[in-house]
Scaffold this motif. Structure first.
Motif, short mmCIF file in Angstrom:
data_model
loop_
_atom_site.label_atom_id
_atom_site.label_comp_id
_atom_site.label_asym_id
_atom_site.label_seq_id
_atom_site.Cartn_x
_atom_site.Cartn_y
_atom_site.Cartn_z
N UNK A 1 3.71 -3.76 3.62
CA UNK A 1 2.54 -3.26 4.34
C UNK A 1 3.01 -2.82 5.73
N UNK B 1 1.98 -9.00 -1.65
CA UNK B 1 1.54 -10.24 -2.31
C UNK B 1 1.18 -11.36 -1.32
N UNK C 1 6.24 -2.23 -1.77
CA UNK C 1 5.53 -3.50 -1.68
C UNK C 1 5.28 -3.94 -0.24
N UNK D 1 -0.60 1.42 5.86
CA UNK D 1 -0.26 2.00 4.56
C UNK D 1 0.76 1.13 3.84
N UNK D 2 0.97 1.47 2.57
CA UNK D 2 1.94 0.73 1.78
C UNK D 2 3.18 1.58 1.59
N UNK E 1 -5.09 -3.77 -6.22
CA UNK E 1 -3.66 -4.07 -6.38
C UNK E 1 -2.83 -3.40 -5.29
N UNK E 2 -3.09 -2.10 -5.06
CA UNK E 2 -2.27 -1.36 -4.10
C UNK E 2 -3.14 -0.61 -3.11
N UNK E 3 -3.99 -1.34 -2.42
CA UNK E 3 -4.87 -0.69 -1.45
C UNK E 3 -5.10 -1.63 -0.28
#
Ligand code: SRM
Ligand SMILES: Cc1cc2nc3c(=O)[nH]c(=O)nc-3n(C[C@H](O)[C@H](O)[C@H](O)COP(=O)(O)OP(=O)(O)OC[C@H]3O[C@@H](n4cnc5c(N)ncnc54)[C@H](O)[C@@H]3O)c2cc1C
Ligand code: SF4
Ligand code: FES
Lengths: 110, 812
Positions: free
Chosen positions: A97, A10, A95, A91-92, A34-36
């Motif tokens: 990074x 975020x 939450x 990568x994730x 959202x998740x990239x």
């Protein structure tokens, strides 16, 4: 690989980017969905425009100075323009990074 | 062989499958004791949603009944919680007594996560997990209201189920679109639209603050923007946490879930775990498909066979009638990807495929999911799709056919959609006229008046001719906005108004964009059109703005920024000048320059210093000069009657008033004003977008000047006797420009298209309309007339600094 935690997802707006300072220079960390996330050199090969300030669309970024467009997967400039930016493994994990420390010249913590 | 004693904790969907496999393949191997905290045996938990909506009864979703357990000698301890495990003695302790085991299985599932908001323990605040929760919701009827926190799969099924019973339901979701983990924005937009069609209210980007109660019972949910949503029941569906407390206490290796290996064995060789309570290779599980695979592996392991669990790609569906969505595979991570997007606005269809190399790795679809499983197979098999790449998105039936129709957005419009804003002409009227013999643009104009005034709807009228007449009408080619759409700027503007599109995903979907989320050309334009047309409903998207407008400063060639504070009407004072000088010193500003717009530019400020220099300038009352914006820049003035021997009116005062009214507003391109106190015109008002020349009898208002790439004198719009009327006309013309012009047309280009006469008619002659324009401008300014510097310095300062600094410290 030597994954280093660089922040919370975020912290980077969707279709936005944040700057990461590293021993190999400034890197832009992009969030395309959202998740990239992607990471690439912040410096445009044209006239050194800061890519972190560009508009992010699809998996591409447009340089803020003269609108060169780069594919974040390959780092290649699109269309008629000729050039490439370095990309870095990122990568994730949930939450968080993570970036590959080896690739950005960070010695392993061990 | 004596039977081994197998104890299972939790009669859930996963353990149910384990029991089935065991009794089918080796009924003699184990004596099974089954504990369950719920006062019942195994049932199909995922079917609670159809039970809630009334499509099924509880009896229909029971998977194992009393007869099954009796037949297979399963000792049932339902309604009894296991409270402790002694692994040395190999005994589990239930609430009603001990049971020894040889092998033990954890199938404890998950606990719903309850956000610890004040009031979360009030009566009437529930989760959505079991039959009891379902029954609480089923007890509500048409007189009741319910708030659901969470716009994911569970929350939406809960909301839809209650709405089907007539309950007044509001879903509160923290993210920008629904089901963000499974869907992209476009599919999320369509889903929201269908759910709203079922009467469900949906609040996105909504942060819950507190649950309000009365006499120990829930009464309302309070959001942090102050909105209060009254409710009789509050359902929290915000996520689950593996149920691990018991395992942890027993000393097993536990992370986020109970650690298991590929054989589902925990850190104790006699203890196993299966289902949502486990963590395998760092992953948690929340859908049944992988749990069934785990159950099979576990049964085989218990029977001494070799088997290993490998996670597979998952697909998601939402069990809400009328909401056809499907998503599968991976949208995160990965190198070398490409998107294929198909949209059919008339049918409300959206499909997106994600391709990596020669393989399909992800699919999202909404509206038409018939091909979902075909795509899912392609994802799972990992076969090369190279051969069918071009037609892949059309699914198996169309291999080799079909193209996207560029006219579908116009074809999809309802008959009452307004096409011509000037004359209030709807699609139906135009289509009827065409059918009645008006087969070219001129004929449509004379019969209906459509596109006869400002002409910006011409493109749409032509498309209607094409849609209605087919190939007999030859479409002139209009310039599309960019490669993401075939529509022109003017078409997009009209359609946003007539279809009441209020978000970017709505525009992308309803107007058939061919990319997932636009590009650097269309996004800033669409963002502007939306905020200009729906100032209250639409929220400005900084990520769709060029860096200057996102960071409220002009980027320089070396990546630093310039800072230009406002000097209202060019007037300043020693205090302001001192603050500017101090800031220049403090932040080592290399260049301080007087601009061509009667103010001072601080050039060469570093990004991370911006919020701080702004905060300092703010303290002296200096605010953003918007030198970076497609918005009001400056109002240049001359000294006027205050000092000048020729001045006829207070030009400085009028300039300041205009600047204070207009500042902060966003416009299609930048807007610059000038006010000169007499026809000598020292403020160069006659080459501005809007310029005023004061004369003895009043104010001459000119528009459409330019002094940049083109140089052009303003044209006289009108002369008015009073300052108030002058301000009204200028505000009205600015608003007309905001509502009608193409993005990046300066006023002179816009007036060149719609004609000065049209502007005179709508702004000068039609007093009623002038008043309405002023009102709409004021409404918009109630949102945008504010200093972005103060706001960013206060709320966003950290985002101006690097995310992290990995450069070695000097000391190292
Ligand atoms: C700072 C200033 C020059 C100066 O040192 O005086 C300036 C600086 C820039 N101008 Fe200008 N313009 C400045 C007054 C003008 C004027 C004179 C005026 O406003 O009286 C003009 C001609 C009048 C007009 O706008 O018609 C002017 C016509 C332009 C144009 C051409 C616009 C056109 O439609 O033809 C551009 C390009 C654009 O906007 O697309 C431009 C664009 C720019 C940009 C923003 C280029 C860019 O996109 O990065 C320059 C930013 C420099 C920087 O890094 O800060 N600037 N520019 C002036 C700021 C005025 C202010 O206080 O806000
Ligand atoms: C309303 C709803 C709709 C869903 N829809 C879908 C869907 O469409 N598709 C999909 O794939 N998934 C869906 N799911 C998720 C799916 O139901 C779960 O993934 C699945 O039920 C998990 O199975 P499990 O056996 O791990 O746990 P569960 O089915 O939760 O079973 C665990 C059981 O263990 C019991 N227990 C826990 N601790 C103890 C203890 N100490 N002593 C005794 N008993 C204990 C609990 O009471 C519970 O009955 C849905 C879930 C819900 C709630
Ligand atoms: S004229 Fe304006 S845009 Fe051109 S170099 Fe000077 S400041 Fe920059
Ligand atoms: S510096 Fe990036 S496009 Fe010119």
């Amino acid at each position: 690989m030597n994954w280093i935690d660089i922040g919370h997802i975020e912290d980077v707006p969707v279709r936005g980017a944040r700057l990461l300072k590293t021993p190999v220079g400034c890197i832009a960390v992009f969030r395309t969905a959202e998740a990239e996330v992607f990471a690439a050199s912040n410096t445009c090969p044209h006239k050194h425009g800061p890519l972190v300030e560009g508009i992010v669309h699809g998996q591409k970024v447009t340089c803020p100075l003269h609108n060169w467009v780069f594919d974040l997967n390959t780092g290649e400039a699109q269309g008629a323009d000729d050039g490439r930016i370095d990309t870095y493994p990122v990568r994730l994990d949930g939450d968080r990074i993570l970036i590959d420390g080896n690739a950005v010249g960070q010695r392993s913590a061990a | 062989m004596t039977k081994q004693k197998l104890v299972i904790i939790g009669a859930g969907m996963a353990s149910g499958r384990v029991i089935e496999h065991l009794v089918e393949t080796a009924p003699e191997a184990y004596d099974i004791t089954l504990f369950n905290a719920e006062p019942r045996g195994n049932y199909n938990r995922i079917m609670l949603s159809p039970v809630l909506s009334g499509e099924k009864t509880y009896e229909e979703i029971v998977t194992h009944n009393g007869a099954f357990y009796a037949e297979h000698n399963v000792t049932c301890r339902f309604g009894e919680r296991v409270v402790k495990i002694d692994r040395d003695l190999k005994v589990v302790e239930g609430e009603n007594g001990h049971v020894p085991y040889d092998k033990l299985i954890f199938g404890t599932g998950s606990d719903p996560f309850m956000i610890p908001l004040p009031g979360h323990d009030l009566d009437g605040v529930i989760a959505y997990r079991d039959l009891e929760d379902t029954e609480r919701m089923m007890a509500l009827g048409p007189d009741n209201t319910c708030v659901v926190i969470g716009g994911g799969l569970l929350g939406l099924e809960a909301a839809a189920g209650m709405a089907a019973r007539g309950v007044d339901v509001t879903v509160v979701h923290i993210m920008g679109h629904l089901m963000e983990r499974q869907l992209d924005e476009a599919a999320g937009y369509l889903l929201k639209k269908s759910l709203e069609g079922k009467g469900i209210k949906i609040k996105l980007q909504a942060n819950s603050k507190e649950i309000l109660g009365e006499d120990g019972k829930v009464k309302a949910l309070l959001l942090d923007d102050g909105t209060e949503l009254p409710c009789d029941l509050l359902v929290m569906a915000v996520g689950i946490r593996p149920s691990v407390a018991l395992a942890k206490e027993a000393g097993l290796a536990v992370g986020r879930g109970i650690h298991v290996d590929d054989q589902m064995m925990t850190s104790d060789e006699n203890v196993f775990a299966v289902g949502e309570c486990v963590e395998h290779d760092g992953a948690l599980f929340g859908l049944v498909a992988p749990l069934y695979d785990q159950a099979k592996v576990l049964a085989q392991t218990l029977l001494g066979e070799s088997a290993a669990f490998t996670p597979k790609v998952l697909s998601t569906k939402l069990k809400v009638t009328g909401c056809d969505l499907f998503s599968a595979g991976d949208f995160a991570d990965g190198e070398g990807r490409e998107d294929i997007v198909f949209r059919d606005p008339s049918r409300g269809v959206y499909k997106r495929l994600v391709i990596e190399g020669e393989k399909l790795i992800g699919a999202v679809m909404y509206g038409d999911t018939a091909d979902g499983n075909w795509f899912f197979d392609k994802i799972k098999s990992g076969e090369s799709i190279e051969e069918m790449r071009e037609t892949l998105i059309f699914g198996p039936a169309y291999q080799g056919g079909a193209t996207v129709d560029p006219l579908s957005a116009v074809a999809a419009l309802p008959r009452d959609a307004e096409i011509c804003g000037c004359n209030g002409i709807c699609k139906g009227t135009i289509v009827d006229a065409i059918a009645g013999g008006a087969t070219d643009l001129g004929a449509v104009r004379t019969t209906t008046k459509a596109s006869g005034s400002c002409g910006t709807c011409t493109g749409l009228v032509e498309q209607l001719l094409q849609v209605t007449l087919g190939d007999t009408f030859q479409m002139p080619t209009a310039q599309p906005v960019c490669g993401c759409t075939d529509l022109s700027h003017e078409d997009v503007r009209r359609l946003i108004k007539s279809q009441e599109l209020k978000s970017q995903p709505a525009v992308w979907q309803e107007l058939g964009w061919t990319t997932p989320n636009g590009c650097h050309v269309c996004r800033p334009a669409v963002n502007f059109y939306l905020l200009a047309d729906w100032p209250l409903e639409y929220q400005d998207d900084p990520q769709s703005r060029f860096v200057n407008e996102r960071k409220h400063a002009n980027i320089q060639k070396d990546g630093t920024f310039s800072v230009v504070p406002r000097m209202w009407g060019g007037i300043t004072n020693p205090n302001e000048l001192r603050a500017i000088a101090d800031a220049a010193d403090k932040y080592n500003v290399p260049t301080v320059k007087v601009t061509g717009g009667q103010r001072i530019d601080l050039l060469g400020v570093k990004s991370e210093d911006l919020p701080h220099i702004w905060a300092d300038l703010n303290k002296a009352g200096l605010v953003s000069g918007h030198a970076y914006s497609k918005g009001l820049r400056t109002v240049k003035t001359c000294v006027g009657t205050d000092h000048c021997r020729f001045g006829t009116q207070d030009s400085t005062g009028l300039g300041i008033k205009l600047e204070k009214i207009l500042w902060g507003s966003w416009t299609p391109h930048k807007v610059k004003l000038g006010v000169s106190g007499c026809p000598r015109n020292c403020a160069e008002a006659t080459c501005k977008d809007i310029g005023v020349i004061c004369v003895d009898s009043g104010y001459q208002i000119g528009i459409a000047g330019a002094a940049g790439m083109d140089v052009k004198e303003t044209e006289l719009l009108c002369q008015v006797p009073t300052e108030d009327e002058c301000i009204d006309v200028i505000v009205a013309v600015t608003q007309a420009y905001r509502e009608n012009a193409k993005y990046l047309d300066r006023i002179y280009k816009w007036v060149g298209k719609v004609g000065l006469d049209w502007v005179k008619e709508t702004v000068v002659e039609d007093i009623e309309n002038r008043r309405a324009l002023v009102e709409r401008f004021e409404l918009s300014q109630s949102v945008y007339r504010k200093d972005p510097w103060a706001e960013h310095a206060r709320e966003k300062a950290p985002s101006y600094a690097p995310l992290a600094d990995l450069t070695p410290l000097a000391a190292e």
